[in-house]
Design a protein around this motif. Structure first.
Motif, short mmCIF file in Angstrom:
data_model
loop_
_atom_site.label_atom_id
_atom_site.label_comp_id
_atom_site.label_asym_id
_atom_site.label_seq_id
_atom_site.Cartn_x
_atom_site.Cartn_y
_atom_site.Cartn_z
N VAL A 79 0.83 -1.21 0.00
CA VAL A 79 0.00 0.00 0.00
C VAL A 79 0.86 1.26 0.00
O VAL A 79 1.72 1.44 0.87
CB VAL A 79 -0.95 0.01 1.22
CG1 VAL A 79 -1.69 1.34 1.31
CG2 VAL A 79 -1.94 -1.15 1.12
N ALA A 80 0.61 2.13 -1.00
CA ALA A 80 1.25 3.43 -1.05
C ALA A 80 0.23 4.56 -1.06
O ALA A 80 0.59 5.73 -0.92
CB ALA A 80 2.14 3.53 -2.29
N GLY A 81 -1.05 4.22 -1.24
CA GLY A 81 -2.12 5.21 -1.28
C GLY A 81 -2.88 5.28 0.03
O GLY A 81 -2.31 5.11 1.10
N THR A 82 -4.18 5.50 -0.07
CA THR A 82 -5.03 5.66 1.11
C THR A 82 -6.04 4.53 1.21
O THR A 82 -6.70 4.18 0.23
CB THR A 82 -5.80 7.00 1.05
OG1 THR A 82 -4.87 8.08 1.06
CG2 THR A 82 -6.74 7.16 2.23
N ILE A 83 -6.14 3.95 2.41
CA ILE A 83 -7.19 2.97 2.70
C ILE A 83 -8.04 3.49 3.84
O ILE A 83 -7.51 3.92 4.88
CB ILE A 83 -6.61 1.59 3.06
CG1 ILE A 83 -5.90 0.99 1.85
CG2 ILE A 83 -7.71 0.65 3.54
CD1 ILE A 83 -5.40 -0.43 2.05
N LYS A 84 -9.34 3.46 3.65
CA LYS A 84 -10.28 3.94 4.67
C LYS A 84 -11.19 2.80 5.10
O LYS A 84 -11.85 2.19 4.28
CB LYS A 84 -11.11 5.10 4.13
CG LYS A 84 -12.06 5.70 5.15
CD LYS A 84 -12.83 6.88 4.57
CE LYS A 84 -13.76 7.50 5.61
NZ LYS A 84 -14.54 8.64 5.03
N PHE A 85 -11.20 2.51 6.40
CA PHE A 85 -12.11 1.52 6.98
C PHE A 85 -13.22 2.26 7.71
O PHE A 85 -12.95 3.08 8.59
CB PHE A 85 -11.37 0.62 7.96
CG PHE A 85 -10.37 -0.32 7.34
CD1 PHE A 85 -10.76 -1.55 6.84
CD2 PHE A 85 -9.03 0.04 7.26
CE1 PHE A 85 -9.83 -2.42 6.27
CE2 PHE A 85 -8.10 -0.83 6.71
CZ PHE A 85 -8.50 -2.06 6.21
#
Length: 229
Positions: A79-85
């Motif tokens: 992962v290099a971007g954005t993850i939103k939970f």
């Protein structure tokens, strides 16, 4: 192997993961639990979670699907971007999570990704609440390789994928860029989705995909609760 021992073995990688993405006070709650065999190949970008997320709300690499060898089924986090939970989530063993820089991946509440499924995000992939994804499913919002016209313009840029609430994707399906799947829908096993499925409460199937049954309902809340054990 008992659950207690598995969680004990998960502490080192879970500590690394939480400390990398969250402030110390939040990280020490261990909101994310990472299975000990998970390969943390790229811990960049950012992970966003609700402020008061409790311990083990998000589990990465756990689970056991009987027709896969869990010992040889390795989850990859790249992962290099954005993850939103947006709530509870389970990313099963052997899954591959790949998010490029400047891309955004969003998981709704009670999201469940089964074994050996892959999410490859170069632009935007969004899952609604109560999404259930079976084993061997692939999400691709990109063609992976650029195609240019004679003037050097890209002909096949990435396009977002959007799943609305209560969507069930059955095994070995492929969800391609530009796909939109309506709420309360089921995508049958082995289907290929590459467009907008806008009518809710349908079973979609085939290649190319089409509606094969209308007016259906499935109990997403019960399915999610059962699959979390």
């Amino acid at each position: 192997m008992c659950k207690f021992l598995l969680y004990l073995m998960a502490i080192p990688k879970s500590f690394i993961f939480n400390l990398r993405y969250f402030q110390l006070k939040q990280a020490l709650r261990f909101p994310v639990i990472v299975f000990h065999t998970v390969r943390l190949s790229k811990l960049k970008g950012q992970v966003l979670i609700p402020r008061n997320t409790s311990v083990a709300t998000i589990r990465i690499g756990f689970g056991d699907v009987e027709h896969f060898d869990q010992a040889r089924s390795r989850t990859i986090w790249n992962v290099a971007g954005t993850i939103k939970f947006n709530g509870r989530a389970k990313l099963g063993h052997g899954c591959k999570i790949i998010v490029k820089k400047d891309a955004e991946l969003t998981f709704g509440n009670r999201f469940n990704l089964s074994a050996e499924s892959s999410i490859i995000c170069h632009k935007s992939i969004s899952f609604g609440d109560y999404n259930l994804v079976s084993w061997g499913v692939v999400f691709l919002d990109t063609d992976q390789h650029d195609i240019f016209d004679v003037n050097g313009h890209i002909l096949n840029p990435p396009k977002p994928i959007i799943l609305n609430d209560s969507v069930w994707i059955a095994c070995r399906s492929t969800i391609l860029k530009g796909s939109v799947i309506a709420a309360d829908s089921i995508v049958a096993a082995g289907s290929v989705v590459s467009g907008k499925l806008i009518e809710p409460n349908c079973i979609y199937g085939g290649n190319p995909v089409s509606c094969i049954k209308k007016g259906i309902h499935w109990d997403s809340s019960v399915s999610q609760l059962r699959s979390s054990h």
